[in-house]
Design an enzyme around this catalytic site. Structure first.
Site, mmCIF file in Angstrom:
data_model
loop_
_atom_site.group_PDB
_atom_site.id
_atom_site.type_symbol
_atom_site.label_atom_id
_atom_site.label_comp_id
_atom_site.label_asym_id
_atom_site.label_seq_id
_atom_site.Cartn_x
_atom_site.Cartn_y
_atom_site.Cartn_z
ATOM 1 N N GLU A 98 -19.233 -3.274 20.771
ATOM 2 C CA GLU A 98 -18.218 -3.763 19.516
ATOM 3 C C GLU A 98 -17.036 -2.982 20.458
ATOM 4 O O GLU A 98 -16.356 -2.337 20.380
ATOM 5 C CB GLU A 98 -17.763 -2.456 18.448
ATOM 6 C CG GLU A 98 -17.255 -2.978 17.973
ATOM 7 C CD GLU A 98 -16.560 -2.326 16.314
ATOM 8 O OE1 GLU A 98 -18.297 -1.984 15.831
ATOM 9 O OE2 GLU A 98 -15.806 -2.386 15.160
ATOM 10 N N GLU B 73 -21.433 4.223 11.440
ATOM 11 C CA GLU B 73 -21.059 4.868 13.166
ATOM 12 C C GLU B 73 -20.470 6.350 12.917
ATOM 13 O O GLU B 73 -20.441 7.118 11.874
ATOM 14 C CB GLU B 73 -19.780 4.532 12.550
ATOM 15 C CG GLU B 73 -18.555 3.793 13.138
ATOM 16 C CD GLU B 73 -17.287 3.036 12.486
ATOM 17 O OE1 GLU B 73 -16.719 4.102 12.871
ATOM 18 O OE2 GLU B 73 -17.074 2.289 12.024
ATOM 19 N N ARG C 6 -18.667 10.990 9.479
ATOM 20 C CA ARG C 6 -17.489 11.848 10.783
ATOM 21 C C ARG C 6 -18.155 13.249 10.867
ATOM 22 O O ARG C 6 -18.693 14.108 9.440
ATOM 23 C CB ARG C 6 -16.040 12.015 9.653
ATOM 24 C CG ARG C 6 -15.349 10.566 10.052
ATOM 25 C CD ARG C 6 -13.369 10.900 10.340
ATOM 26 N NE ARG C 6 -13.149 11.375 11.352
ATOM 27 C CZ ARG C 6 -12.320 10.438 12.410
ATOM 28 N NH1 ARG C 6 -12.339 9.323 12.317
ATOM 29 N NH2 ARG C 6 -12.255 11.633 13.904
ATOM 30 N N THR D 98 -10.619 6.094 14.527
ATOM 31 C CA THR D 98 -10.908 6.268 16.039
ATOM 32 C C THR D 98 -9.346 5.546 16.800
ATOM 33 O O THR D 98 -9.581 3.934 16.455
ATOM 34 C CB THR D 98 -12.221 5.354 15.761
ATOM 35 O OG1 THR D 98 -12.758 5.650 14.244
ATOM 36 C CG2 THR D 98 -13.668 5.547 16.574
ATOM 37 N N ASN E 68 -16.073 -2.194 5.832
ATOM 38 C CA ASN E 68 -15.943 -0.926 6.079
ATOM 39 C C ASN E 68 -15.777 -0.644 5.287
ATOM 40 O O ASN E 68 -14.963 -1.139 4.283
ATOM 41 C CB ASN E 68 -15.198 -0.452 7.532
ATOM 42 C CG ASN E 68 -15.113 1.112 8.095
ATOM 43 O OD1 ASN E 68 -14.993 2.037 6.829
ATOM 44 N ND2 ASN E 68 -15.172 1.427 8.854
ATOM 45 N N ARG F 27 -14.972 14.461 5.744
ATOM 46 C CA ARG F 27 -13.649 14.335 5.589
ATOM 47 C C ARG F 27 -13.525 12.933 4.345
ATOM 48 O O ARG F 27 -12.967 13.112 3.228
ATOM 49 C CB ARG F 27 -12.390 13.956 6.515
ATOM 50 C CG ARG F 27 -12.198 12.696 7.399
ATOM 51 C CD ARG F 27 -10.851 11.535 7.994
ATOM 52 N NE ARG F 27 -10.857 13.055 8.894
ATOM 53 C CZ ARG F 27 -10.278 12.778 10.536
ATOM 54 N NH1 ARG F 27 -9.746 11.822 9.939
ATOM 55 N NH2 ARG F 27 -10.630 13.580 11.237
ATOM 56 N N HIS G 121 -12.745 3.428 3.506
ATOM 57 C CA HIS G 121 -11.937 3.523 2.434
ATOM 58 C C HIS G 121 -11.915 4.232 1.466
ATOM 59 O O HIS G 121 -10.754 4.877 0.104
ATOM 60 C CB HIS G 121 -10.293 3.432 2.738
ATOM 61 C CG HIS G 121 -9.737 3.033 4.095
ATOM 62 N ND1 HIS G 121 -9.140 3.973 4.728
ATOM 63 C CD2 HIS G 121 -10.060 2.210 5.341
ATOM 64 C CE1 HIS G 121 -9.203 4.282 5.874
ATOM 65 N NE2 HIS G 121 -9.296 2.743 6.471
ATOM 66 N N HIS H 48 -18.581 5.438 8.273
ATOM 67 C CA HIS H 48 -18.414 6.470 9.391
ATOM 68 C C HIS H 48 -18.672 7.092 8.875
ATOM 69 O O HIS H 48 -18.206 8.363 7.676
ATOM 70 C CB HIS H 48 -17.364 5.791 9.903
ATOM 71 C CG HIS H 48 -16.816 7.284 11.464
ATOM 72 N ND1 HIS H 48 -16.025 7.030 12.097
ATOM 73 C CD2 HIS H 48 -17.921 7.862 11.856
ATOM 74 C CE1 HIS H 48 -16.150 8.137 12.947
ATOM 75 N NE2 HIS H 48 -16.628 8.641 13.188
ATOM 76 N N HIS I 64 -11.422 -3.398 14.368
ATOM 77 C CA HIS I 64 -10.471 -2.081 14.578
ATOM 78 C C HIS I 64 -8.867 -2.590 14.410
ATOM 79 O O HIS I 64 -8.460 -3.392 15.577
ATOM 80 C CB HIS I 64 -10.585 -0.881 15.995
ATOM 81 C CG HIS I 64 -9.921 0.062 14.874
ATOM 82 N ND1 HIS I 64 -8.341 0.463 15.224
ATOM 83 C CD2 HIS I 64 -10.851 1.347 15.056
ATOM 84 C CE1 HIS I 64 -8.108 2.132 14.951
ATOM 85 N NE2 HIS I 64 -9.553 2.631 14.718
HETATM 86 N N1 PXP Z 1 -14.822 -0.224 13.996
HETATM 87 C C1 PXP Z 1 -14.940 0.629 14.099
HETATM 88 C C2 PXP Z 1 -16.145 1.508 15.371
HETATM 89 C C3 PXP Z 1 -14.234 2.229 13.705
HETATM 90 O O1 PXP Z 1 -13.839 3.517 13.689
HETATM 91 C C4 PXP Z 1 -13.012 1.379 12.657
HETATM 92 C C5 PXP Z 1 -12.295 2.526 12.129
HETATM 93 O O2 PXP Z 1 -12.710 3.489 11.125
HETATM 94 C C6 PXP Z 1 -13.237 0.084 11.786
HETATM 95 C C7 PXP Z 1 -14.270 -0.517 13.253
HETATM 96 C C8 PXP Z 1 -12.262 -0.590 11.390
HETATM 97 O O3 PXP Z 1 -10.874 -0.420 11.522
HETATM 98 P P1 PXP Z 1 -10.182 -0.792 11.019
HETATM 99 O O4 PXP Z 1 -9.953 0.142 9.703
HETATM 100 O O5 PXP Z 1 -8.534 -0.728 11.151
HETATM 101 O O6 PXP Z 1 -10.249 -2.304 10.004
#
Ligand code: PXP
Length: 237
Positions: A151, A70, A45, A101, A7, A49, A10, A43, A191
């Protein structure tokens, strides 16, 4: 063996802090794939953001593994997904005030709304995953609304503070992965996974992909400081 879906949100958050072009999440996706990630997740959004529309368009072009978009299941986002045709759509709940999320998608409660939108995405050949709490009713509902994947939300597992609670959450994840697979759903998880808690989840049968962002980008920032400081000192010198 489970694979890593990286992901990159960030990196976009750091870019948006200054509103410029750098660091570019596109570069992060390329570097992530070179390092072995077998999927890239972003993602988009509703409030934009971090990830921007331009990022999704470019990611679709450059990702060579698979792009997991996402998004909230809104009219706007479904239209974007139908236009981009990512490798997968993962439907998540979205609240403006949240930092990330927070809970799983209430698939059971939203069945009427989700079914036609998922059907549209599937008709375009897009696999659709629902991000859900490890709960049997949500899994059954995910199958009913036509999802191809679930997921499993590992945030509950990641947040526990005792070994007993951790074992309970792991058992729930194992059981729900099994149940989802029995219903013909493919299983991803994510997550809150980090360098200390990922291994037991990676060993769960049927779990194909782990979506991880914060811990990897957090570590990247720290392990990258030495090199980044040395590069700047060399330029100053
Ligand atoms: N899966 C989903 C559906 C999420 O919303 C997120 C956070 O954006 C993640 C995985 C990844 O989570 P983390 O950033 O805590 O590894």
């Amino acid at each position: 063996m489970a694979t890593l879906g990286l992901n990159i949100d960030h990196i976009a958050t750091i870019r948006q802090a200054r509103g410029g072009k750098e660091p570019d999440p596109i570069a992060a996706a390329i570097l992530g794939e070179i390092a072995g990630a077998l999927g890239i997740t972003a993602h988009l959004r509703e409030d934009r953001r971090h990830i921007q529309d331009r990022d999704i368009r470019l990611l679709k072009e450059i990702v060579t593994t698979h792009l997991n978009l996402e998004m909230a299941c809104t009219t706007e986002m479904v239209a974007i997904a139908l236009d981009i045709v990512p490798g997968m759509v993962t439907l998540v709940p979205e609240k403006r005030e949240e930092k990330t999320t927070e809970g799983g998608l209430a698939v059971q409660e939203l069945e009427k709304e989700l079914s036609p939108r998922i059907a549209k995405l599937r008709k375009q050949g897009i696999p659709v995953s629902t991000f859900i709490a490890p709960n049997i009713e949500q899994i059954k509902a995910s199958a009913r609304v036509g999802a191809t994947h679930v997921e499993l939300h590992t945030g509950y597992y990641s947040n526990v503070t005792t070994e007993k609670a951790r074992d309970g959450e792991l058992a729930a994840l194992r059981e729900m992965a099994q149940a989802a697979s029995k219903l013909g759903l493919r299983v991803n998880a994510g997550h809150g996974l980090d360098y200390r808690n990922v291994a037991p989840v990676a060993r769960i049968e049927h779990v194909e992909e782990l979506n991880i962002g914060h811990s990897i980008m957090g570590r990247a920032a720290l392990v990258g400081i030495d090199r980044a400081v040395r590069d700047m000192i060399a330029l100053i010198a």
